[in-house]
Design an enzyme around this catalytic site. Structure first.
Site, PDB file in Angstrom:
ATOM      1  N   TYR A   4       0.827  -1.222   0.000  1.00  0.00           N
ATOM      2  CA  TYR A   4       0.000   0.000   0.000  1.00  0.00           C
ATOM      3  C   TYR A   4       0.863   1.274   0.000  1.00  0.00           C
ATOM      4  O   TYR A   4       0.802   2.080  -0.937  1.00  0.00           O
ATOM      5  CB  TYR A   4      -0.935  -0.054   1.207  1.00  0.00           C
ATOM      6  CG  TYR A   4      -1.787   1.170   1.424  1.00  0.00           C
ATOM      7  CD1 TYR A   4      -2.405   1.820   0.354  1.00  0.00           C
ATOM      8  CD2 TYR A   4      -2.000   1.670   2.702  1.00  0.00           C
ATOM      9  CE1 TYR A   4      -3.209   2.938   0.560  1.00  0.00           C
ATOM     10  CE2 TYR A   4      -2.798   2.774   2.922  1.00  0.00           C
ATOM     11  CZ  TYR A   4      -3.392   3.415   1.853  1.00  0.00           C
ATOM     12  OH  TYR A   4      -4.173   4.509   2.067  1.00  0.00           O
ATOM     13  N   ILE A   5       1.694   1.436   0.997  1.00  0.00           N
ATOM     14  CA  ILE A   5       2.472   2.683   1.064  1.00  0.00           C
ATOM     15  C   ILE A   5       3.665   2.600   0.112  1.00  0.00           C
ATOM     16  O   ILE A   5       4.035   3.587  -0.530  1.00  0.00           O
ATOM     17  CB  ILE A   5       2.921   2.986   2.516  1.00  0.00           C
ATOM     18  CG1 ILE A   5       1.693   2.951   3.448  1.00  0.00           C
ATOM     19  CG2 ILE A   5       3.590   4.355   2.605  1.00  0.00           C
ATOM     20  CD1 ILE A   5       2.010   3.069   4.916  1.00  0.00           C
ATOM     21  N   ASN A  50       7.502  -9.794  -1.901  1.00  0.00           N
ATOM     22  CA  ASN A  50       7.214 -11.231  -2.022  1.00  0.00           C
ATOM     23  C   ASN A  50       5.730 -11.464  -2.327  1.00  0.00           C
ATOM     24  O   ASN A  50       5.275 -12.594  -2.352  1.00  0.00           O
ATOM     25  CB  ASN A  50       7.629 -11.989  -0.749  1.00  0.00           C
ATOM     26  CG  ASN A  50       6.841 -11.525   0.472  1.00  0.00           C
ATOM     27  OD1 ASN A  50       5.994 -10.630   0.370  1.00  0.00           O
ATOM     28  ND2 ASN A  50       7.100 -12.122   1.616  1.00  0.00           N
ATOM     29  N   SER A 107       3.265 -11.152  -0.520  1.00  0.00           N
ATOM     30  CA  SER A 107       2.502 -11.814   0.552  1.00  0.00           C
ATOM     31  C   SER A 107       1.249 -11.016   0.883  1.00  0.00           C
ATOM     32  O   SER A 107       0.272 -11.563   1.391  1.00  0.00           O
ATOM     33  CB  SER A 107       3.366 -11.984   1.800  1.00  0.00           C
ATOM     34  OG  SER A 107       3.750 -10.721   2.290  1.00  0.00           O
ATOM     35  N   SER A 126       5.846   3.544  13.165  1.00  0.00           N
ATOM     36  CA  SER A 126       4.421   3.771  13.416  1.00  0.00           C
ATOM     37  C   SER A 126       4.225   4.542  14.702  1.00  0.00           C
ATOM     38  O   SER A 126       5.010   4.401  15.655  1.00  0.00           O
ATOM     39  CB  SER A 126       3.752   2.399  13.532  1.00  0.00           C
ATOM     40  OG  SER A 126       2.476   2.526  14.110  1.00  0.00           O
ATOM     41  N   TYR A 152       3.083  -6.774  17.040  1.00  0.00           N
ATOM     42  CA  TYR A 152       3.363  -5.893  15.898  1.00  0.00           C
ATOM     43  C   TYR A 152       4.045  -4.611  16.372  1.00  0.00           C
ATOM     44  O   TYR A 152       5.097  -4.215  15.869  1.00  0.00           O
ATOM     45  CB  TYR A 152       2.060  -5.557  15.148  1.00  0.00           C
ATOM     46  CG  TYR A 152       2.188  -4.330  14.294  1.00  0.00           C
ATOM     47  CD1 TYR A 152       2.868  -4.383  13.087  1.00  0.00           C
ATOM     48  CD2 TYR A 152       1.670  -3.102  14.703  1.00  0.00           C
ATOM     49  CE1 TYR A 152       3.029  -3.237  12.315  1.00  0.00           C
ATOM     50  CE2 TYR A 152       1.816  -1.961  13.941  1.00  0.00           C
ATOM     51  CZ  TYR A 152       2.491  -2.034  12.750  1.00  0.00           C
ATOM     52  OH  TYR A 152       2.659  -0.907  11.996  1.00  0.00           O
ATOM     53  N   LYS A 198       8.074  -2.927  15.840  1.00  0.00           N
ATOM     54  CA  LYS A 198       8.462  -1.578  15.388  1.00  0.00           C
ATOM     55  C   LYS A 198       9.413  -0.935  16.396  1.00  0.00           C
ATOM     56  O   LYS A 198      10.385  -0.278  16.016  1.00  0.00           O
ATOM     57  CB  LYS A 198       7.221  -0.700  15.176  1.00  0.00           C
ATOM     58  CG  LYS A 198       6.355  -1.136  13.994  1.00  0.00           C
ATOM     59  CD  LYS A 198       7.064  -0.930  12.667  1.00  0.00           C
ATOM     60  CE  LYS A 198       6.327  -1.562  11.507  1.00  0.00           C
ATOM     61  NZ  LYS A 198       7.105  -1.592  10.267  1.00  0.00           N
ATOM     62  N   ARG A 248      -8.086   9.803  15.797  1.00  0.00           N
ATOM     63  CA  ARG A 248      -6.838   9.458  15.097  1.00  0.00           C
ATOM     64  C   ARG A 248      -6.450  10.612  14.185  1.00  0.00           C
ATOM     65  O   ARG A 248      -7.269  11.483  13.870  1.00  0.00           O
ATOM     66  CB  ARG A 248      -7.039   8.222  14.192  1.00  0.00           C
ATOM     67  CG  ARG A 248      -7.347   6.931  14.914  1.00  0.00           C
ATOM     68  CD  ARG A 248      -6.118   6.369  15.588  1.00  0.00           C
ATOM     69  NE  ARG A 248      -6.392   5.079  16.212  1.00  0.00           N
ATOM     70  CZ  ARG A 248      -6.994   4.932  17.388  1.00  0.00           C
ATOM     71  NH1 ARG A 248      -7.399   5.979  18.085  1.00  0.00           N
ATOM     72  NH2 ARG A 248      -7.200   3.723  17.884  1.00  0.00           N
ATOM     73  N   GLY A 251      -7.575  -3.244  22.990  1.00  0.00           N
ATOM     74  CA  GLY A 251      -6.257  -2.717  22.608  1.00  0.00           C
ATOM     75  C   GLY A 251      -6.295  -1.381  21.887  1.00  0.00           C
ATOM     76  O   GLY A 251      -5.246  -0.850  21.530  1.00  0.00           O
TER      77      GLY A 251
HETATM   78  N1  UFG Z   1     -12.655   1.229  13.688  1.00  0.00           N
HETATM   79  C1  UFG Z   1     -14.005   1.005  13.798  1.00  0.00           C
HETATM   80  N2  UFG Z   1     -14.570   0.033  13.021  1.00  0.00           N
HETATM   81  C2  UFG Z   1     -13.844  -0.722  12.165  1.00  0.00           C
HETATM   82  C3  UFG Z   1     -12.462  -0.490  12.051  1.00  0.00           C
HETATM   83  C4  UFG Z   1     -11.891   0.496  12.838  1.00  0.00           C
HETATM   84  O1  UFG Z   1     -14.696   1.660  14.569  1.00  0.00           O
HETATM   85  O2  UFG Z   1     -14.422  -1.607  11.508  1.00  0.00           O
HETATM   86  C5  UFG Z   1     -12.040   2.270  14.504  1.00  0.00           C
HETATM   87  C6  UFG Z   1     -11.014   1.752  15.483  1.00  0.00           C
HETATM   88  O3  UFG Z   1     -11.642   1.286  16.665  1.00  0.00           O
HETATM   89  C7  UFG Z   1     -10.128   2.962  15.695  1.00  0.00           C
HETATM   90  C8  UFG Z   1     -10.192   3.684  14.358  1.00  0.00           C
HETATM   91  O4  UFG Z   1     -11.331   3.169  13.673  1.00  0.00           O
HETATM   92  O5  UFG Z   1     -10.686   3.785  16.668  1.00  0.00           O
HETATM   93  C9  UFG Z   1      -8.979   3.434  13.491  1.00  0.00           C
HETATM   94  O6  UFG Z   1      -8.759   2.041  13.410  1.00  0.00           O
HETATM   95  P1  UFG Z   1      -7.738   1.365  12.403  1.00  0.00           P
HETATM   96  O7  UFG Z   1      -7.767  -0.110  12.635  1.00  0.00           O
HETATM   97  O8  UFG Z   1      -8.002   1.849  11.024  1.00  0.00           O
HETATM   98  O9  UFG Z   1      -6.353   1.986  12.824  1.00  0.00           O
HETATM   99  P2  UFG Z   1      -5.591   1.898  14.230  1.00  0.00           P
HETATM  100  O10 UFG Z   1      -5.394   3.310  14.664  1.00  0.00           O
HETATM  101  O11 UFG Z   1      -6.193   0.991  15.194  1.00  0.00           O
HETATM  102  O12 UFG Z   1      -4.266   1.162  13.784  1.00  0.00           O
HETATM  103  C10 UFG Z   1      -3.413   1.749  12.860  1.00  0.00           C
HETATM  104  C11 UFG Z   1      -2.712   0.679  12.030  1.00  0.00           C
HETATM  105  C12 UFG Z   1      -1.818  -0.142  12.877  1.00  0.00           C
HETATM  106  C13 UFG Z   1      -0.945   0.721  13.724  1.00  0.00           C
HETATM  107  C14 UFG Z   1      -1.747   1.728  14.469  1.00  0.00           C
HETATM  108  C15 UFG Z   1      -0.885   2.675  15.230  1.00  0.00           C
HETATM  109  O13 UFG Z   1      -3.649  -0.178  11.428  1.00  0.00           O
HETATM  110  O14 UFG Z   1      -1.008  -0.888  12.019  1.00  0.00           O
HETATM  111  O15 UFG Z   1      -2.507   2.490  13.552  1.00  0.00           O
HETATM  112  O16 UFG Z   1       0.168   3.027  14.436  1.00  0.00           O
HETATM  113  F1  UFG Z   1      -0.286  -0.018  14.631  1.00  0.00           F
END
Ligand code: UFG
Length: 345
Positions: free
Chosen positions: A15-16, A36, A38, A129, A156, A160, A238, A304
């Site tokens: 992606y990035i 790869n 994956s 991250s 994960y 990092k 976020r 988490g």
């Molecule tokens: N969320 C929902 N519903 C969903 C998916 C996400 O409400 O179906 C919410 C999550 O609870 C969170 C926000 O949307 O509050 C963002 O969630 P993401 O999973 O998109 O992103 P995160 O901030 O949890 O995680 C991202 C990356 C990770 C990384 C993290 C911190 O996916 O790889 O940022 O760097 F570790």
């Protein structure tokens, strides 16, 4: 021939990685991409070549395969710096399969370091991250690079943190090595051409792909994980950054490494917009920007999850001369255009 030198991009079809490779080529760099596949596909390479109008040198290999990596460096002795994207990145999967995460994310970096620490000085730009900050203390928001690194909440995240520590030790040991670690906040969106974008395997875990798949009718509804947090509307906050803006920060970082402006041999930059958006705000923005229908409901908290985190990108703004400034509506529209293209809508 580009004139600025050759950059190795690991995870080049991801992606990035794909968005960054496009920006590097457009900025006049020669690249050699490796992946790869994956968590990506050769079709990404086609998209990248269409956008740039250039054949992009590419080798299919795994960064954990030392012989494969040696072959890349043998074939391209002109590699001046690397951007290391290749890694596993699913938080939930890392909890279930920690060995996979430690092996992939640590061994791949060790192999790259072994090869980068030989001969003339090489630079590495590393994909880190904001997860390394954990749940920031409120007085540290917006978060600066100097904020404490907190114990990781997932394997994960731990990879990092370990990667950054390994890089610091290697910089100390090798005077010709320079490293810039880029701590990404939440990358979203797709290239405006809709020829490359995010391609999650199976059910998306991240918010924006879940939204676009729901709008496309692949998912019944979006569940918003928790609306009882200590935030203005109760949903998590976020810092969502456009992947094309993020890609350009890598070009700026590589430029500093190559032209000698980067004095600190290990440096860290936060890459975010500086603006926090709640999950609910993001969903509402998406609906407004695209006119698409996104059924959603509030569900329980996701284990988490960080409650709120957004960047202070001041250091990247002033030192890298870079700013993430694409309006969020444009970013969300790009994500939707990509989803529509993939689904043939
Ligand atoms: N969320 C929902 N519903 C969903 C998916 C996400 O409400 O179906 C919410 C999550 O609870 C969170 C926000 O949307 O509050 C963002 O969630 P993401 O999973 O998109 O992103 P995160 O901030 O949890 O995680 C991202 C990356 C990770 C990384 C993290 C911190 O996916 O790889 O940022 O760097 F570790």
């Amino acid at each position: 021939m580009g004139t600025k030198g050759r950059i190795l991009v690991t995870g080049a079809t991801g992606y990035i990685g794909s968005h960054t490779t496009v920006e590097l080529v457009n900025a006049g760099y020669e690249v050699i991409g490796i992946d790869n596949f994956s968590n990506s596909s050769p079709s990404m390479l086609e998209g990248m070549e269409k956008i740039t109008g250039r054949k992009i040198p590419f080798i299919r290999t795994d960064c954990c395969d030392k012989a494969g990596m040696e072959e890349v460096f043998r074939k391209y002795p002109d590699i001046r710096a690397s951007i290391h994207f290749a890694a596993c990145k699913a938080v939930g999967e890392s909890v279930r399969e920690p060995v996979k995460y430690f092996r992939n994310n640590i061994v791949s970096l060790l192999n790259l370091l072994d090869l980068s620490m030989k001969g003339e000085g090489k630079g590495i730009v590393f994909s880190s991250s904001c997860t390394v900050y954990g749940e920031p203390d409120p007085e540290n928001l917006p978060i600066k690079e100097t904020a404490p690194v907190k114990p990781a909440v997932s394997p994960y995240g731990r990879t990092k943190q370990m990667n950054e520590e390994i890089l610091m030790d290697c910089v100390r040991a090798c005077p010709s090595l320079k490293v810039i670690s880029l701590r990404y906040f939440n990358p979203i969106g797709a290239h405006p051409s809709a020829l490359i974008g995010e391609m999650p395997n199976g059910e998306p875990q991240n918010l924006v792909p879940y939204i676009t798949q729901t709008a496309a009718g692949l998912r019944k509804e979006l569940r918003i994980w928790g609306n009882d947090y200590d935030t203005p509307d109760g949903t998590c906050i976020r810092d969502y950054i456009y992947v094309c803006d993020l890609a350009k920060a890598h070009v700026a970082a590589v430029g500093r490494l190559l032209d000698g402006r980067q004095e600190n041999r290990f440096d860290i930059f936060n890459l975010g917009t500086g603006k926090g958006l709640s999950v609910l705000e993001l969903v509402q923005n998406f609906i407004r920007a695209t006119g698409a229908d996104v059924p959603y409901r509030f569900a329980g908290r996701r284990e988490g999850d960080i409650v709120k985190v957004w960047a202070d990108p001041g250091k990247a703004n002033s030192i890298l001369g870079w700013k993430a400034d694409t309006p969020i509506d444009e970013v969300l529209l790009s994500a939707w255009n990509w989803e529509k293209k993939v689904r043939g809508i």
